[in-house]
Design an enzyme around this catalytic site. Structure first.
Site, PDB file in Angstrom:
ATOM      1  NE  ARG A  50      -3.366  -2.157   2.797  1.00 38.08           N
ATOM      2  CZ  ARG A  50      -4.608  -2.324   3.816  1.00 38.08           C
ATOM      3  NH1 ARG A  50      -4.389  -1.614   4.707  1.00 38.08           N
ATOM      4  NH2 ARG A  50      -5.065  -3.508   3.797  1.00 38.08           N
ATOM      5  CG  ASP A  52       0.560   6.510   3.486  1.00 38.72           C
ATOM      6  OD1 ASP A  52      -0.426   5.808   3.755  1.00 38.72           O
ATOM      7  OD2 ASP A  52       1.477   6.754   4.347  1.00 38.72           O
ATOM      8  CE1 TYR A 111       7.059   2.211  -0.272  1.00 38.31           C
ATOM      9  CE2 TYR A 111       8.069   0.129   0.830  1.00 38.31           C
ATOM     10  CZ  TYR A 111       6.895   0.969   0.324  1.00 38.31           C
ATOM     11  OH  TYR A 111       5.674   0.617   0.555  1.00 38.31           O
ATOM     12  NE  ARG A 198       5.348  10.156   4.787  1.00 36.13           N
ATOM     13  CZ  ARG A 198       3.935  10.398   4.814  1.00 36.13           C
ATOM     14  NH1 ARG A 198       3.100   9.783   4.590  1.00 36.13           N
ATOM     15  NH2 ARG A 198       3.823  11.686   5.462  1.00 36.13           N
TER      16      ARG A 198
END
Length: 248
Positions: A50, A52, A111, A198
């Protein structure tokens, strides 16, 4: 039914996230609507992870099941035609076994986070990177990041809204390097907690700016307390790079 694995690239800026949302557009909705337009079938998309609102995708793996016969290349071309003008593109399409699942078969996720380290306002990179105007010490950031590699309780770096059953995660890699004015943070693990990348990036940025000691990252991790988090980086600079599957 034939199961097709797709690799997606997308700009997360216009979307509320990858997963279908009741209150706004999503990447999932865009793909499912395109698939319905092409096939006439009610298609459900399953993704490797998923993202954001505002988070981008360079190589998100997903799958869809379709009853009508399609050659993978033709399906990819048809989906891309129907996805316009949404900033979503199907980069590849292939038939996979019925027991292959984009999420549950995935054994690794990667990522990259991009920090534009400059004073001048962003133009081409606006919405595609986090601008930090104060000079960053990427070497100090990299050294501090190594305290997070391995299996840990990442409660400090976990969103209060995280739905994972446990804060325990194994982080395989967290590297920081510079390419010109861009500071790049690369993270790899089997899976991540909500906002984990993050949160780690924001905290490492404090080290790079000299506002935190390198040792404070390890101390924040050990505290297992969200209140000890330094900073949660914005979504603009985060990209889902790739999903890894057995045999690949």
């Amino acid at each position: 039914m034939t199961r097709f694995a797709l690799t997606l690239e997308f700009d997360g800026g216009p979307f509320m996230g990858l997963q279908r949302q009741a209150h706004g557009p999503s990447v999932q909705q865009a793909v499912e609507d395109a698939a319905h337009a092409v096939t006439g079938e009610a298609v459900v998309m399953h993704a490797a992870g998923r993202t954001d609102a505002g988070v981008h995708g360079l190589g998100m793996r997903v799958h869809i099941d379709i009853a009508k016969p399609f050659v993978p290349f033709r399906l990819m071309e048809a989906l891309n035609a129907r996805l316009r003008p949404n900033p979503v593109a199907v980069l590849s399409c292939e038939v996979v076994p019925d027991d292959w699942h984009a999420r549950f078969s995935c054994i690794g996720r990667a990522y990259i986070y991009r920090i534009a380290n400059r004073r001048a306002p962003l133009t081409l990179e606006r919405g595609k990177a986090w601008q930090v105007t104060k000079p960053l010490d990427e070497a100090a950031m990299h050294r501090a990041a190594q305290a997070l590699v391995g299996r840990h309780d990442f409660t400090t770096f976990r969103s209060a809204h995280c739905q994972s059953a446990s804060p325990l995660k194994s982080l395989d890699r967290l590297d920081v390097r510079r390419e010109g004015e861009m500071v790049l943070i690369e993270a790899e693990a089997r899976s991540f907690l909500h906002h984990q990348v993050r949160s780690m990036v924001g905290t490492l940025a404090l080290v790079g700016m000299g506002r935190w000691r390198e040792e404070q990252v390890a101390e924040a991790l050990e505290a297992k307390d969200r209140q000890r988090l330094g900073l949660n980086a914005p979504p603009d600079g985060l990209y889902f790079v790739r999903a890894v599957y057995p045999g690949e």
